[in-house]
Design a protein around this motif. Structure first.
Motif, PDB file in Angstrom:
ATOM      1  N   GLU A 117      71.927  28.456  50.107  1.00 21.40           N
ATOM      2  CA  GLU A 117      73.248  28.904  49.664  1.00 21.40           C
ATOM      3  C   GLU A 117      74.059  29.338  50.875  1.00 21.40           C
ATOM      4  OE1 GLU A 117      75.480  32.021  46.618  1.00 21.40           O
ATOM      5  OE2 GLU A 117      73.329  32.214  47.013  1.00 21.40           O
ATOM      6  N   ILE A 118      75.193  28.721  51.054  1.00 24.18           N
ATOM      7  CA  ILE A 118      76.108  29.086  52.138  1.00 24.18           C
ATOM      8  C   ILE A 118      77.284  29.823  51.509  1.00 24.18           C
ATOM      9  CG2 ILE A 118      77.634  28.213  53.945  1.00 24.18           C
ATOM     10  CD1 ILE A 118      75.704  25.929  54.350  1.00 24.18           C
ATOM     11  N   ARG A 119      77.472  31.039  51.926  1.00 21.51           N
ATOM     12  CA  ARG A 119      78.490  31.899  51.320  1.00 21.51           C
ATOM     13  C   ARG A 119      79.778  31.904  52.137  1.00 21.51           C
ATOM     14  NH1 ARG A 119      74.929  37.251  49.612  1.00 21.51           N
ATOM     15  NH2 ARG A 119      73.414  36.124  48.277  1.00 21.51           N
ATOM     16  N   PRO A 120      80.883  32.207  51.466  1.00 20.16           N
ATOM     17  CA  PRO A 120      82.141  32.383  52.215  1.00 20.16           C
ATOM     18  C   PRO A 120      81.972  33.454  53.291  1.00 20.16           C
ATOM     19  CG  PRO A 120      82.556  32.317  49.862  1.00 20.16           C
ATOM     20  CD  PRO A 120      81.069  32.405  50.018  1.00 20.16           C
ATOM     21  N   TYR A 121      82.751  33.337  54.367  1.00 14.85           N
ATOM     22  CA  TYR A 121      82.736  34.286  55.476  1.00 14.85           C
ATOM     23  C   TYR A 121      81.716  33.890  56.545  1.00 14.85           C
ATOM     24  CZ  TYR A 121      82.971  38.911  57.751  1.00 14.85           C
ATOM     25  OH  TYR A 121      83.158  39.939  58.646  1.00 14.85           O
TER      26      TYR A 121
ATOM     27  N   ALA B   5      81.615  23.730  53.107  1.00 14.83           N
ATOM     28  CA  ALA B   5      82.124  24.527  51.987  1.00 14.83           C
ATOM     29  C   ALA B   5      81.045  25.467  51.462  1.00 14.83           C
ATOM     30  CB  ALA B   5      82.594  23.601  50.861  1.00 14.83           C
ATOM     31  N   PRO B   6      81.449  26.561  50.852  1.00 16.55           N
ATOM     32  CA  PRO B   6      80.444  27.465  50.278  1.00 16.55           C
ATOM     33  C   PRO B   6      79.793  26.861  49.045  1.00 16.55           C
ATOM     34  CG  PRO B   6      82.653  28.184  49.695  1.00 16.55           C
ATOM     35  CD  PRO B   6      82.817  27.045  50.649  1.00 16.55           C
TER      36      PRO B   6
ATOM     37  N   VAL C  74      83.533  29.994  57.039  1.00 18.00           N
ATOM     38  CA  VAL C  74      83.517  29.194  55.808  1.00 18.00           C
ATOM     39  C   VAL C  74      84.519  29.814  54.839  1.00 18.00           C
ATOM     40  CG1 VAL C  74      82.145  28.496  53.816  1.00 18.00           C
ATOM     41  CG2 VAL C  74      81.115  28.495  56.104  1.00 18.00           C
ATOM     42  N   PRO C  75      85.609  29.123  54.508  1.00 20.07           N
ATOM     43  CA  PRO C  75      86.582  29.699  53.580  1.00 20.07           C
ATOM     44  C   PRO C  75      86.212  29.401  52.129  1.00 20.07           C
ATOM     45  CG  PRO C  75      87.430  27.654  54.466  1.00 20.07           C
ATOM     46  CD  PRO C  75      86.082  27.845  55.082  1.00 20.07           C
TER      47      PRO C  75
END
Length: 483
Positions: free
Chosen positions: A228-232, A310-311, A432-433
């Motif tokens: 999981e890639i999160r925003p920020y 992307a998140p 990552v926005p």
């Protein structure tokens, strides 16, 4: 024709004639001739008296006792009369032709048998039920193959989104994990964890029993390759003030690539991912066309994909090469960015799609979601006024630190990401926005703000149009211990 013959069924292949059909082609109407009464014959002395006229005894004496036996062979056609009843519903039963002897009685009518067709239908229904019951019993007891034991060698199995338990069982069978898909389905009937299996990759073993396959597949350790890639998040790791390290995209993807298959590790080192990004053809990796030129010119080659991931959740297949992994992640990300609303046709006012992505990344690092649109307006207003952005987040991006206040000496250093020194946007996105940040970059709030500062402990900011008001907001935040 004897009167009783009209109640018998027609012989096979012949249609029963109606009285109104008329005479046959070579048949002429016959006149009814009155019968001539013969004189009774003299009886010899001692002879038995003749049977009464018209009785059964007289009939049997003339035609024999077996006169009706021949009619038994037509019992099978009794139902034919029922099929023809609709022809006779609207007309009266035809009169019987009078016999030569008016007082003679015919044989007693035979009782109609039950319809044999109904009997056959009932018999067939019973056979179907018996066959169904036999099949069900056979299926329950002998209907599927199953291995014994917990399996042999490691094998990777992929579950797709929306797969049913039966579909998963079929995938396991195709991979040689279970002897039959039903072995898995039956073993997992009472296990609620089976119905919650998610898409992704699972390390299983060949030749497992259905029960062993269910137990292993529902174990957390069997699920591999998910990240999981999160925003920020940014590509490089971030070191927090307390010394803890927040993994970046490189570390997350490297870890997701890891699995142990038959004693061999599938991990792709961070350094290999980094070199692949530095040297890859970005278009071949799946970067959107509008981002290829700007991303290729990035000052730091290992940051060329910054902001273009992307998140969300990604399923990475252990065993992929670095290029295969990055291609899959980038292509999925490109679709998610498009779904968030950013494209060649949809971009910030007066900005390219890539510049809009950069703005979205700064919004993500500078504010909480409730302030996204206001922060976006501040950025647009400063750019329109040819003011430096003066964002601490851009300096800390290069320093691999979270968004915190920077020191004077750090703000004095020159660099493309030092927005205290440089005018305009940074060369690349800085994080990552989220989809919400992209939307804020596309549609900023209406306002004349040029300044903002974090003034609440929940992350909310206070906005100002002039520097004096901004100074007051800042001093108040410091006095209350917010910053």
């Amino acid at each position: 024709m004897p009167a009783y013959a009209q109640d018998e069924p027609p012989r096979p292949g012949r249609r029963r004639r109606r009285e109104d059909d008329g005479p046959l082609p070579d048949e002429r109407p016959t006149d009814i001739i009155p019968a001539i009464q013969e004189a009774p014959m003299a009886r010899r002395p001692g002879a038995a008296p003749p049977p009464p006229q018209g009785s059964e005894e007289e009939y049997d004496e003339i035609f024999g006792e077996d006169a009706y036996d021949d009619y038994d062979e037509y019992d099978d056609y009794e139902d034919y009369e029922d099929e023809q009843d609709f022809e006779d519903e609207d007309r009266a039963e035809p009169e019987r032709i009078e016999d030569e002897r008016p007082d003679r009685k015919g044989p007693p009518p035979k009782k109609r048998k039950k319809k044999r067709a109904l009997g056959w239908v009932a018999a067939l229904a019973v056979l179907v039920l018996l066959a169904g019951g036999a099949y069900y019993g056979f299926t329950e007891i002998f209907g599927y193959d199953d291995y014994e034991g917990s399996g042999e060698g490691d094998v990777l199995v992929q579950v797709e989104k929306g797969d049913s338990t039966s579909a998963i069982g079929n995938r396991l069978q195709a991979a040689g994990v279970v002897a039959s898909g039903k072995a898995f389905v039956k073993a997992g009937e009472d296990n609620t964890a089976v119905s919650r299996l998610q898409q992704g990759y699972y390390v299983m073993k060949t030749k497992m029993s259905g029960a062993s396959a269910v137990e292993k597949m529902t174990a957390a350790a069997s699920k591999v390759g998910q990240v999981e890639i999160r925003p920020y998040t940014q590509f490089h790791d971030i070191t927090q003030p307390d010394g803890k390290v927040t993994p970046g995209v490189y570390t997350l993807l490297s870890k997701a690539s890891c699995a142990d298959l038959n004693g061999t590790s599938t991990c792709i080192p961070v350094e290999e991912l980094r070199k692949t990004i530095e040297n890859a053809d970005l278009a071949q990796l799946g970067v959107p066309p509008w981002a290829v030129a700007s991303a290729t010119k990035a000052e730091h080659k290992d940051r060329r994909l910054e902001g273009l991931i992307a998140p969300g959740i990604f399923n990475v297949k252990p065993g992929w090469t670095a290029e295969e992994l990055l291609t899959d992640v980038v292509k999925i990300s490109a679709k998610r960015i498009l779904d968030a609303g950013l494209s060649e046709q949809s971009k910030g006012a007066g900005k390219t799609p890539y510049e809009t992505l950069v703005i979205a990344s700064i919004i993500e690092r500078e504010a909480v979601k409730a302030d996204f649109e206001k922060i976006s307006r501040v950025i647009y207003n400063r750019l329109d006024e040819k003011m430096r952005l003066e964002m601490d987040s851009t300096i800390n991006y290069v320093l691999d630190r979270p968004t915190l206040l920077t020191k004077p000496e750090e703000r004095d250093k020159a660099g493309a990401y030092n927005t205290y020194k440089s005018v305009g946007l940074t060369p690349t996105p800085i994080a990552v926005p989220s989809a919400e940040a992209i939307q804020a970059a596309l549609k900023p709030a209406a306002g004349e703000w040029l300044f903002f500062v974090k003034c609440e402990k929940n992350g909310l900011s206070c906005f100002a149009v002039n520097f004096d008001d901004h100074r007051k907001n800042r001093d108040d935040a410091e006095r209350r211990g917010v910053i």
